[in-house]
Design a protein around this motif. Sequence first.
Motif, PDB file in Angstrom:
ATOM      1  N   GLY A 204       0.794  -1.233   0.000  1.00  0.00           N
ATOM      2  CA  GLY A 204       0.000   0.000   0.000  1.00  0.00           C
ATOM      3  C   GLY A 204       0.817   1.268   0.000  1.00  0.00           C
ATOM      4  N   ILE A 205       2.078   1.185  -0.476  1.00  0.00           N
ATOM      5  CA  ILE A 205       2.959   2.357  -0.446  1.00  0.00           C
ATOM      6  C   ILE A 205       3.345   2.750  -1.868  1.00  0.00           C
ATOM      7  CG2 ILE A 205       5.131   3.297   0.429  1.00  0.00           C
ATOM      8  CD1 ILE A 205       5.049   1.134   2.592  1.00  0.00           C
ATOM      9  N   ILE A 206       3.117   4.012  -2.218  1.00  0.00           N
ATOM     10  CA  ILE A 206       3.548   4.566  -3.505  1.00  0.00           C
ATOM     11  C   ILE A 206       4.971   5.081  -3.335  1.00  0.00           C
ATOM     12  CG2 ILE A 206       3.127   6.356  -5.225  1.00  0.00           C
ATOM     13  CD1 ILE A 206       0.162   6.238  -4.433  1.00  0.00           C
ATOM     14  N   THR A 207       5.878   4.605  -4.196  1.00  0.00           N
ATOM     15  CA  THR A 207       7.275   5.017  -4.114  1.00  0.00           C
ATOM     16  C   THR A 207       7.754   5.455  -5.495  1.00  0.00           C
ATOM     17  OG1 THR A 207       8.149   2.814  -4.606  1.00  0.00           O
ATOM     18  CG2 THR A 207       7.642   3.299  -2.295  1.00  0.00           C
ATOM     19  N   CYS A 208       9.023   5.819  -5.570  1.00  0.00           N
ATOM     20  CA  CYS A 208       9.597   6.185  -6.864  1.00  0.00           C
ATOM     21  C   CYS A 208       9.722   4.972  -7.783  1.00  0.00           C
ATOM     22  CB  CYS A 208      10.968   6.831  -6.663  1.00  0.00           C
ATOM     23  SG  CYS A 208      10.915   8.390  -5.739  1.00  0.00           S
ATOM     24  N   ILE A 209       9.740   3.780  -7.197  1.00  0.00           N
ATOM     25  CA  ILE A 209       9.789   2.543  -7.998  1.00  0.00           C
ATOM     26  C   ILE A 209       8.380   2.045  -8.291  1.00  0.00           C
ATOM     27  CG2 ILE A 209      10.554   0.130  -8.016  1.00  0.00           C
ATOM     28  CD1 ILE A 209      12.869   0.981  -6.211  1.00  0.00           C
TER      29      ILE A 209
ATOM     30  N   ALA B 210      13.709  11.521  -1.026  1.00  0.00           N
ATOM     31  CA  ALA B 210      15.032  11.220  -1.586  1.00  0.00           C
ATOM     32  C   ALA B 210      15.967  10.758  -0.479  1.00  0.00           C
ATOM     33  CB  ALA B 210      15.600  12.453  -2.276  1.00  0.00           C
ATOM     34  N   PRO B 211      16.844   9.776  -0.758  1.00  0.00           N
ATOM     35  CA  PRO B 211      17.678   9.204   0.295  1.00  0.00           C
ATOM     36  C   PRO B 211      18.807  10.110   0.768  1.00  0.00           C
ATOM     37  CG  PRO B 211      18.260   8.249  -1.822  1.00  0.00           C
ATOM     38  CD  PRO B 211      17.052   9.104  -2.067  1.00  0.00           C
ATOM     39  N   GLY B 212      19.183  11.102  -0.016  1.00  0.00           N
ATOM     40  CA  GLY B 212      20.344  11.922   0.328  1.00  0.00           C
ATOM     41  C   GLY B 212      21.614  11.298  -0.222  1.00  0.00           C
ATOM     42  N   ALA B 213      22.488  12.110  -0.812  1.00  0.00           N
ATOM     43  CA  ALA B 213      23.730  11.607  -1.409  1.00  0.00           C
ATOM     44  C   ALA B 213      24.881  12.554  -1.097  1.00  0.00           C
ATOM     45  CB  ALA B 213      23.566  11.463  -2.927  1.00  0.00           C
ATOM     46  N   LEU B 214      25.974  11.988  -0.639  1.00  0.00           N
ATOM     47  CA  LEU B 214      27.194  12.751  -0.369  1.00  0.00           C
ATOM     48  C   LEU B 214      28.334  12.137  -1.169  1.00  0.00           C
ATOM     49  CD1 LEU B 214      26.884  13.044   3.512  1.00  0.00           C
ATOM     50  CD2 LEU B 214      26.321  14.800   1.827  1.00  0.00           C
ATOM     51  N   ALA B 215      29.178  12.985  -1.766  1.00  0.00           N
ATOM     52  CA  ALA B 215      30.311  12.491  -2.560  1.00  0.00           C
ATOM     53  C   ALA B 215      31.576  13.259  -2.186  1.00  0.00           C
ATOM     54  CB  ALA B 215      30.027  12.637  -4.050  1.00  0.00           C
TER      55      ALA B 215
END
Length: 208
Positions: free
Chosen positions: A92-97, A162-167
């Motif tokens: 029952g969850i709408i996600t980006c996938i 969004a999960p967050g991204a660090l580089a």
Amino acid sequence: IPPDVSASVSGVLNCKTSTVQLISSSTVTTVAFHWEGPNGYISAISNPIVSVPGSYKVTVKDTVNGCLANATVEVVRDTTKPGAVISASGSGIITCINTSVTLIASSSSANVSYSWTGPDGNFSTTQNITTVTAGTYILTVTSAVNGCSSSSSSVVTLNKTAPGALASTLGQLTCISSIVTLKGSSTTSPVTYKWIGPTGFTTTNAQN
């Protein structure tokens, strides 16, 4: 000689039929009718209308010879609810996938109809629905046999955070060091990593 008598009932009390008719008759034309039933019910007509389930007895009296006869009928009430069950795809969850959720309706009873209401007044009469909108969805299942209904609800949620991204880089390219390490990280777990860079550089599922 006592008169003959027959008695029947027109149907069953249920969610769509609130009254039934008691039907009595005799081939003797000189009879009077008297009905008795639940809660002290009495009636002096041959075919009264009733709304209470239970046992009803009709007594006929031949007004010429005073002889009596009686018959009994049972008025039944069926208010059994059909049952309503909802299962949802993707928990029952709408996600980006999973960009939509399918809500699947079922009932333990046959001969039923389905209707849905949802956010913003959405309405459907199909058994299953697919939605891209988060919110509460209410299913109503109605029996075609007795008109009774059951309801159930399901909440569709939205998770597109969004999960967050660090580089960062470890080192720098020099005449001595021809490679550097690219380091990726995220505050969310679990995640997968993909790097894209100059001259078509790409890696998949490599954090560093």
